[in-house]
Design a protein around this motif. Sequence first.
Motif, PDB file in Angstrom:
ATOM      1  N   LYS A 126       0.849  -1.198   0.000  1.00  0.00           N
ATOM      2  CA  LYS A 126       0.000   0.000   0.000  1.00  0.00           C
ATOM      3  C   LYS A 126       0.872   1.231   0.000  1.00  0.00           C
ATOM      4  CE  LYS A 126      -3.608  -2.349   2.353  1.00  0.00           C
ATOM      5  NZ  LYS A 126      -4.840  -2.310   2.991  1.00  0.00           N
ATOM      6  N   GLY A 127       1.727   1.316  -0.962  1.00  0.00           N
ATOM      7  CA  GLY A 127       2.645   2.448  -1.062  1.00  0.00           C
ATOM      8  C   GLY A 127       1.940   3.745  -1.383  1.00  0.00           C
ATOM      9  N   TRP A 128       2.724   4.741  -1.661  1.00  0.00           N
ATOM     10  CA  TRP A 128       2.188   6.085  -1.864  1.00  0.00           C
ATOM     11  C   TRP A 128       1.309   6.170  -3.095  1.00  0.00           C
ATOM     12  CZ3 TRP A 128       3.201  10.270  -5.315  1.00  0.00           C
ATOM     13  CH2 TRP A 128       2.690  11.493  -4.868  1.00  0.00           C
ATOM     14  N   LEU A 129       1.711   5.539  -4.169  1.00  0.00           N
ATOM     15  CA  LEU A 129       0.967   5.601  -5.430  1.00  0.00           C
ATOM     16  C   LEU A 129       1.069   4.247  -6.118  1.00  0.00           C
ATOM     17  CD1 LEU A 129      -0.518   7.659  -7.283  1.00  0.00           C
ATOM     18  CD2 LEU A 129       1.665   8.082  -8.382  1.00  0.00           C
ATOM     19  N   ASP A 130      -0.073   3.671  -6.467  1.00  0.00           N
ATOM     20  CA  ASP A 130      -0.129   2.375  -7.159  1.00  0.00           C
ATOM     21  C   ASP A 130       0.572   1.256  -6.381  1.00  0.00           C
ATOM     22  OD1 ASP A 130      -1.511   3.513  -9.265  1.00  0.00           O
ATOM     23  OD2 ASP A 130       0.333   3.998 -10.358  1.00  0.00           O
ATOM     24  N   GLY A 131       0.580   1.330  -5.080  1.00  0.00           N
ATOM     25  CA  GLY A 131       1.194   0.289  -4.262  1.00  0.00           C
ATOM     26  C   GLY A 131       2.702   0.299  -4.249  1.00  0.00           C
ATOM     27  N   GLU A 132       3.315   1.281  -4.880  1.00  0.00           N
ATOM     28  CA  GLU A 132       4.771   1.367  -4.912  1.00  0.00           C
ATOM     29  C   GLU A 132       5.250   2.416  -3.920  1.00  0.00           C
ATOM     30  OE1 GLU A 132       6.261   1.958  -8.834  1.00  0.00           O
ATOM     31  OE2 GLU A 132       4.909   0.477  -9.704  1.00  0.00           O
ATOM     32  N   CYS A 133       6.455   2.219  -3.401  1.00  0.00           N
ATOM     33  CA  CYS A 133       7.025   3.163  -2.450  1.00  0.00           C
ATOM     34  C   CYS A 133       7.782   4.266  -3.195  1.00  0.00           C
ATOM     35  CB  CYS A 133       7.982   2.449  -1.491  1.00  0.00           C
ATOM     36  SG  CYS A 133       7.146   1.284  -0.402  1.00  0.00           S
ATOM     37  N   TYR A 134       7.587   5.464  -2.764  1.00  0.00           N
ATOM     38  CA  TYR A 134       8.285   6.609  -3.340  1.00  0.00           C
ATOM     39  C   TYR A 134       8.967   7.371  -2.221  1.00  0.00           C
ATOM     40  CZ  TYR A 134       5.730   6.024  -7.708  1.00  0.00           C
ATOM     41  OH  TYR A 134       5.231   5.537  -8.875  1.00  0.00           O
ATOM     42  N   ILE A 135      10.096   7.963  -2.541  1.00  0.00           N
ATOM     43  CA  ILE A 135      10.759   8.835  -1.582  1.00  0.00           C
ATOM     44  C   ILE A 135      10.956  10.203  -2.228  1.00  0.00           C
ATOM     45  CG2 ILE A 135      11.901   6.990  -0.294  1.00  0.00           C
ATOM     46  CD1 ILE A 135      14.465   7.660  -1.816  1.00  0.00           C
ATOM     47  N   VAL A 136      11.095  11.200  -1.383  1.00  0.00           N
ATOM     48  CA  VAL A 136      11.248  12.573  -1.848  1.00  0.00           C
ATOM     49  C   VAL A 136      12.677  12.770  -2.357  1.00  0.00           C
ATOM     50  CG1 VAL A 136      11.088  14.991  -1.151  1.00  0.00           C
ATOM     51  CG2 VAL A 136       9.550  13.308  -0.147  1.00  0.00           C
ATOM     52  N   ARG A 137      12.804  13.433  -3.480  1.00  0.00           N
ATOM     53  CA  ARG A 137      14.131  13.707  -4.056  1.00  0.00           C
ATOM     54  C   ARG A 137      14.891  14.738  -3.223  1.00  0.00           C
ATOM     55  NH1 ARG A 137      15.552  12.783  -9.465  1.00  0.00           N
ATOM     56  NH2 ARG A 137      14.057  11.463 -10.515  1.00  0.00           N
ATOM     57  N   ASP A 138      16.194  14.748  -3.423  1.00  0.00           N
ATOM     58  CA  ASP A 138      17.044  15.736  -2.765  1.00  0.00           C
ATOM     59  C   ASP A 138      16.652  17.142  -3.207  1.00  0.00           C
ATOM     60  OD1 ASP A 138      18.468  13.656  -1.659  1.00  0.00           O
ATOM     61  OD2 ASP A 138      20.092  13.744  -3.131  1.00  0.00           O
ATOM     62  N   GLY A 139      16.573  18.052  -2.247  1.00  0.00           N
ATOM     63  CA  GLY A 139      16.360  19.457  -2.556  1.00  0.00           C
ATOM     64  C   GLY A 139      14.921  19.914  -2.665  1.00  0.00           C
ATOM     65  N   VAL A 140      13.950  19.003  -2.616  1.00  0.00           N
ATOM     66  CA  VAL A 140      12.551  19.401  -2.753  1.00  0.00           C
ATOM     67  C   VAL A 140      12.135  20.306  -1.588  1.00  0.00           C
ATOM     68  CG1 VAL A 140      10.165  18.553  -2.745  1.00  0.00           C
ATOM     69  CG2 VAL A 140      11.894  17.411  -4.134  1.00  0.00           C
ATOM     70  N   TYR A 141      12.517  19.926  -0.389  1.00  0.00           N
ATOM     71  CA  TYR A 141      12.151  20.739   0.775  1.00  0.00           C
ATOM     72  C   TYR A 141      12.919  22.063   0.800  1.00  0.00           C
ATOM     73  CZ  TYR A 141       9.348  17.085   2.941  1.00  0.00           C
ATOM     74  OH  TYR A 141       8.375  16.161   3.221  1.00  0.00           O
ATOM     75  N   ILE A 142      14.110  22.083   0.258  1.00  0.00           N
ATOM     76  CA  ILE A 142      14.881  23.334   0.186  1.00  0.00           C
ATOM     77  C   ILE A 142      14.197  24.311  -0.777  1.00  0.00           C
ATOM     78  CG2 ILE A 142      17.110  24.349  -0.427  1.00  0.00           C
ATOM     79  CD1 ILE A 142      17.148  22.671   2.157  1.00  0.00           C
ATOM     80  N   VAL A 143      13.717  23.805  -1.902  1.00  0.00           N
ATOM     81  CA  VAL A 143      12.983  24.650  -2.849  1.00  0.00           C
ATOM     82  C   VAL A 143      11.701  25.164  -2.192  1.00  0.00           C
ATOM     83  CG1 VAL A 143      11.736  24.643  -5.047  1.00  0.00           C
ATOM     84  CG2 VAL A 143      13.970  23.556  -4.881  1.00  0.00           C
TER      85      VAL A 143
END
Length: 168
Positions: A126-143
Motif C-alpha cells: 500500500k505504497g504512496w501511489l499504485d502500491g509502490e514506495c516513493y521517496i522525496v528527491r534531494d532538494g525538494v524541501y529546500i525549494v
Amino acid sequence: MEKHPLRMVLLCFLILCLGLIASSACIASELKRPKDKDVKFDGKLCHLPQNPAFILGVCACVCLLTAQIIGNTVIAMPFCSRGNKIFDWKQRVPRCLLLLSWISFGTAATLLSVATSMNQMQPYGKGWLDGECYIVRDGVYIVAAALIFTTVMFILGSIMATRTRISK
C-alpha cells in the motif's frame, strides 16, 4: 487599524515568524527525510516507515497557510474599513505583489503537501501511489523553503505598499 501602528508591526512580525518557522521546518524535513536505504523490500512489495519529516512538513504547511491568511486579512482590512476600492488602478504594485504571493504560495503549498504525503508510512503493498514506495528527491524541501520565504516577502511587501498608498 491605522490608530495602532504597533498592531501592524506585531502582525508583520507574526507573519515573518510563521514564515521562518515554516522554512526551518522545511530545512529540517530535508535533513530527516527517508533515504534509499530506509526502503525495505519483501520480495516484490516495499515498506517505508513513517519518519519525522512528515510531522515537520505538516507543521510547515500549517504555518505557511496561517501566514497567508493573516497577510491577506491585513491587506484587505483598510479596504473594508474605509470603503476604498480594492481594485483601484493606483494600487498596481500592492496588487502585483499580492498576486505573486498567491502564485508562490500555491507552488510552495503543492510542493510541500506532495512531499509531505510521501513521507507518511507506506506499508507493504500500500505504497504512496499504485502500491509502490516513493521517496522525496534531494532538494525538494529546500525549494519549498525558498518559495515560503518568497511568499512571505511578497506578502510583507504588499502590506507595506498598501499602507503607503492608503496613508497618502
